[in-house]
Motif scaffolding. Structure first.
Motif, PDB file in Angstrom:
ATOM      1  N   GLU A 110       0.823  -1.204   0.000  1.00 14.27           N
ATOM      2  CA  GLU A 110       0.000   0.000   0.000  1.00 14.27           C
ATOM      3  C   GLU A 110       0.861   1.259   0.000  1.00 14.27           C
ATOM      4  O   GLU A 110       0.420   2.320  -0.441  1.00 14.27           O
ATOM      5  N   VAL A 111       2.075   1.133   0.516  1.00 11.35           N
ATOM      6  CA  VAL A 111       2.949   2.296   0.640  1.00 11.35           C
ATOM      7  C   VAL A 111       3.940   2.385  -0.511  1.00 11.35           C
ATOM      8  O   VAL A 111       4.196   3.461  -1.053  1.00 11.35           O
ATOM      9  N   LEU A 112       4.503   1.243  -0.894  1.00  4.14           N
ATOM     10  CA  LEU A 112       5.622   1.232  -1.837  1.00  4.14           C
ATOM     11  C   LEU A 112       5.275   0.680  -3.213  1.00  4.14           C
ATOM     12  O   LEU A 112       6.093   0.751  -4.124  1.00  4.14           O
ATOM     13  N   GLY A 113       4.081   0.105  -3.367  1.00  4.05           N
ATOM     14  CA  GLY A 113       3.667  -0.335  -4.691  1.00  4.05           C
ATOM     15  C   GLY A 113       3.918  -1.800  -4.990  1.00  4.05           C
ATOM     16  O   GLY A 113       4.345  -2.593  -4.143  1.00  4.05           O
ATOM     17  N   ARG A 114       3.670  -2.155  -6.254  1.00  7.08           N
ATOM     18  CA  ARG A 114       3.656  -3.537  -6.704  1.00  7.08           C
ATOM     19  C   ARG A 114       5.028  -4.220  -6.639  1.00  7.08           C
ATOM     20  O   ARG A 114       5.125  -5.428  -6.510  1.00  7.08           O
ATOM     21  N   GLU A 115       6.108  -3.434  -6.701  1.00 11.85           N
ATOM     22  CA  GLU A 115       7.442  -4.022  -6.725  1.00 11.85           C
ATOM     23  C   GLU A 115       7.739  -4.807  -5.450  1.00 11.85           C
ATOM     24  O   GLU A 115       8.498  -5.783  -5.476  1.00 11.85           O
ATOM     25  N   VAL A 116       7.119  -4.422  -4.333  1.00 10.82           N
ATOM     26  CA  VAL A 116       7.329  -5.140  -3.078  1.00 10.82           C
ATOM     27  C   VAL A 116       6.717  -6.532  -3.145  1.00 10.82           C
ATOM     28  O   VAL A 116       7.295  -7.510  -2.673  1.00 10.82           O
ATOM     29  N   THR A 117       5.546  -6.641  -3.763  1.00 11.72           N
ATOM     30  CA  THR A 117       4.916  -7.958  -3.931  1.00 11.72           C
ATOM     31  C   THR A 117       5.769  -8.850  -4.810  1.00 11.72           C
ATOM     32  O   THR A 117       5.943 -10.049  -4.543  1.00 11.72           O
ATOM     33  N   THR A 118       6.357  -8.281  -5.844  1.00 10.01           N
ATOM     34  CA  THR A 118       7.209  -9.048  -6.754  1.00 10.01           C
ATOM     35  C   THR A 118       8.428  -9.604  -6.036  1.00 10.01           C
ATOM     36  O   THR A 118       8.748 -10.797  -6.150  1.00 10.01           O
ATOM     37  N   ILE A 119       9.129  -8.775  -5.276  1.00 10.01           N
ATOM     38  CA  ILE A 119      10.328  -9.238  -4.587  1.00 10.01           C
ATOM     39  C   ILE A 119       9.971 -10.257  -3.506  1.00 10.01           C
ATOM     40  O   ILE A 119      10.706 -11.230  -3.286  1.00 10.01           O
ATOM     41  N   VAL A 174      19.098 -19.316   1.457  1.00  9.66           N
ATOM     42  CA  VAL A 174      19.271 -17.987   2.032  1.00  9.66           C
ATOM     43  C   VAL A 174      20.221 -17.123   1.207  1.00  9.66           C
ATOM     44  O   VAL A 174      20.060 -15.895   1.146  1.00  9.66           O
ATOM     45  N   HIS A 175      21.182 -17.742   0.552  1.00  8.30           N
ATOM     46  CA  HIS A 175      22.119 -16.971  -0.271  1.00  8.30           C
ATOM     47  C   HIS A 175      21.420 -16.361  -1.479  1.00  8.30           C
ATOM     48  O   HIS A 175      21.706 -15.225  -1.867  1.00  8.30           O
ATOM     49  N   ASP A 176      20.475 -17.109  -2.057  1.00 13.05           N
ATOM     50  CA  ASP A 176      19.687 -16.554  -3.159  1.00 13.05           C
ATOM     51  C   ASP A 176      18.825 -15.398  -2.675  1.00 13.05           C
ATOM     52  O   ASP A 176      18.627 -14.407  -3.388  1.00 13.05           O
ATOM     53  N   ARG A 177      18.318 -15.522  -1.471  1.00 11.71           N
ATOM     54  CA  ARG A 177      17.490 -14.451  -0.921  1.00 11.71           C
ATOM     55  C   ARG A 177      18.310 -13.180  -0.704  1.00 11.71           C
ATOM     56  O   ARG A 177      17.831 -12.078  -0.978  1.00 11.71           O
ATOM     57  N   VAL A 178      19.517 -13.331  -0.206  1.00 13.15           N
ATOM     58  CA  VAL A 178      20.379 -12.165  -0.029  1.00 13.15           C
ATOM     59  C   VAL A 178      20.660 -11.510  -1.377  1.00 13.15           C
ATOM     60  O   VAL A 178      20.624 -10.283  -1.509  1.00 13.15           O
ATOM     61  N   ARG A 179      20.934 -12.327  -2.384  1.00 19.61           N
ATOM     62  CA  ARG A 179      21.213 -11.783  -3.722  1.00 19.61           C
ATOM     63  C   ARG A 179      20.000 -11.019  -4.252  1.00 19.61           C
ATOM     64  O   ARG A 179      20.137  -9.925  -4.827  1.00 19.61           O
ATOM     65  N   LEU A 180      18.801 -11.565  -4.056  1.00 20.98           N
ATOM     66  CA  LEU A 180      17.586 -10.893  -4.514  1.00 20.98           C
ATOM     67  C   LEU A 180      17.379  -9.563  -3.794  1.00 20.98           C
ATOM     68  O   LEU A 180      17.032  -8.549  -4.416  1.00 20.98           O
ATOM     69  N   LEU A 181      17.608  -9.558  -2.490  1.00 24.63           N
ATOM     70  CA  LEU A 181      17.444  -8.327  -1.725  1.00 24.63           C
ATOM     71  C   LEU A 181      18.485  -7.284  -2.124  1.00 24.63           C
ATOM     72  O   LEU A 181      18.176  -6.092  -2.259  1.00 24.63           O
ATOM     73  N   ASP A 182      19.720  -7.734  -2.304  1.00 21.79           N
ATOM     74  CA  ASP A 182      20.761  -6.803  -2.748  1.00 21.79           C
ATOM     75  C   ASP A 182      20.373  -6.146  -4.067  1.00 21.79           C
ATOM     76  O   ASP A 182      20.479  -4.921  -4.223  1.00 21.79           O
ATOM     77  N   ASN A 183      19.917  -6.943  -5.018  1.00 26.59           N
ATOM     78  CA  ASN A 183      19.531  -6.392  -6.322  1.00 26.59           C
ATOM     79  C   ASN A 183      18.353  -5.431  -6.187  1.00 26.59           C
ATOM     80  O   ASN A 183      18.302  -4.386  -6.857  1.00 26.59           O
ATOM     81  N   PHE A 184      17.418  -5.776  -5.324  1.00 28.46           N
ATOM     82  CA  PHE A 184      16.238  -4.931  -5.105  1.00 28.46           C
ATOM     83  C   PHE A 184      16.650  -3.553  -4.611  1.00 28.46           C
ATOM     84  O   PHE A 184      16.195  -2.519  -5.137  1.00 28.46           O
ATOM     85  N   PHE A 185      17.532  -3.508  -3.622  1.00 25.55           N
ATOM     86  CA  PHE A 185      17.939  -2.220  -3.060  1.00 25.55           C
ATOM     87  C   PHE A 185      18.941  -1.489  -3.956  1.00 25.55           C
ATOM     88  O   PHE A 185      18.933  -0.257  -4.023  1.00 25.55           O
TER      89      PHE A 185
END
Length: 264
Positions: free
Chosen positions: A110-119, A129-140
């Motif tokens: 509701e605050v940040l939009g659809r991209e949060v649902t995607t990530i 967990v390593h894949d999750r860190v990589r995804l979060l790094d790319n997101f930010f």
């Protein structure tokens, strides 16, 4: 489990926190200030709400600064990845004045939009967990692509306070910065959401909680002095003001999910 972000994100993300636990019946957890903001990615069926509201299940919550403690009702299976952000990061990335996040726990979409649902969906489907860190790094990293560096004055102020574990005065902080008190307070309200004095108090309290987690026994007087409090009575008063419990109660706490998130 704490995991480090990409080196380019040091001024934005403090760390990623993985919280994974068994299913739980409805239980009350206390959240108190630690000076940070962040995103809670809910990768299972946990619901989280204030104790006077109906349970709500969202794939991601965003939270701002906390001026006092809050009791939250938690149910379901805990499988969370928390992006713990620097105090000023939410304003830098999303441009929303930090005072609008104060004491807030919002559905992130509701605050940040659809991209949060995607990530969140990508995190849930990640192999480990390593894949999750990589995804979060790319997101930010993508989020700060156009403006990678936060306000240097605010960064310097937060680093100064953290480096001294909150054992500083506003006067000494001002002497270390090329700014007057009024301008610094205005910038803090915009970027962080609270005053410099409040952030100093919160960071000092957070470091006292970390010290308590590292000691055994019930002798906490040393923690009070090491954390810069005048005496034990002052320590107890300040700790209870921010957490609602005494240092002894916190030290005896058997079910912490995180430093500032405890099952009551």
């Amino acid at each position: 489990m704490q995991l480090r972000p990409h080196p380019a994100l040091t001024n934005l993300v403090r760390h990623y926190l993985v919280l994974d636990g068994a299913s739980t019946a409805a239980s009350v957890h206390r959240l108190f200030a630690d000076g940070n903001t962040g995103l809670v990615f809910n990768l299972n069926n946990a619901t989280l709400c204030t104790t006077d509201a109906a349970p709500a299940q969202h794939t991601c919550w965003v939270y701002g600064q906390v001026s006092t403690y809050h009791d939250l009702l938690l149910t379901g299976s805990i499988n969370w990845v928390v992006a713990v952000l620097q105090p000023y990061a939410a304003y830098h990335v999303w441009g929303i004045p930090a005072t609008e996040w104060l004491n807030g726990l919002f559905p992130a979409a509701e605050v940040l939009g659809r991209e949060v649902t995607t990530i969140t969906n990508r995190l849930a489907n990640a192999q480990d967990v390593h894949d999750r860190v990589r995804l979060l790094d790319n997101f930010f990293l993508q989020a700060i692509d156009k403006e990678p560096n936060p306000d240097p004055l605010i960064v310097q102020a937060v680093q100064y306070i953290n480096s001294r574990h909150g054992i500083v005065s506003v006067e000494s902080l001002l002497k270390s910065l090329p700014v007057n008190e009024r301008t610094l307070e205005r910038k803090f309200k915009l970027h962080i959401g609270i005053t410099p004095k409040r952030l100093v108090d919160v960071i000092r309290l957070t470091h006292s909680a970390k010290r308590m987690q590292r000691i055994s026994g019930r002798l906490l007087t040393g923690v009070a002095y090491d954390s810069g409090y005048f005496d034990q009575a002052h320590f107890i008063k300040e700790f209870k003001k921010y957490t609602g419990i005494t240092p002894h109660q916190y030290h005896a706490q058997a079910h912490p999910l995180a430093l500032n998130f405890l099952r009551l």
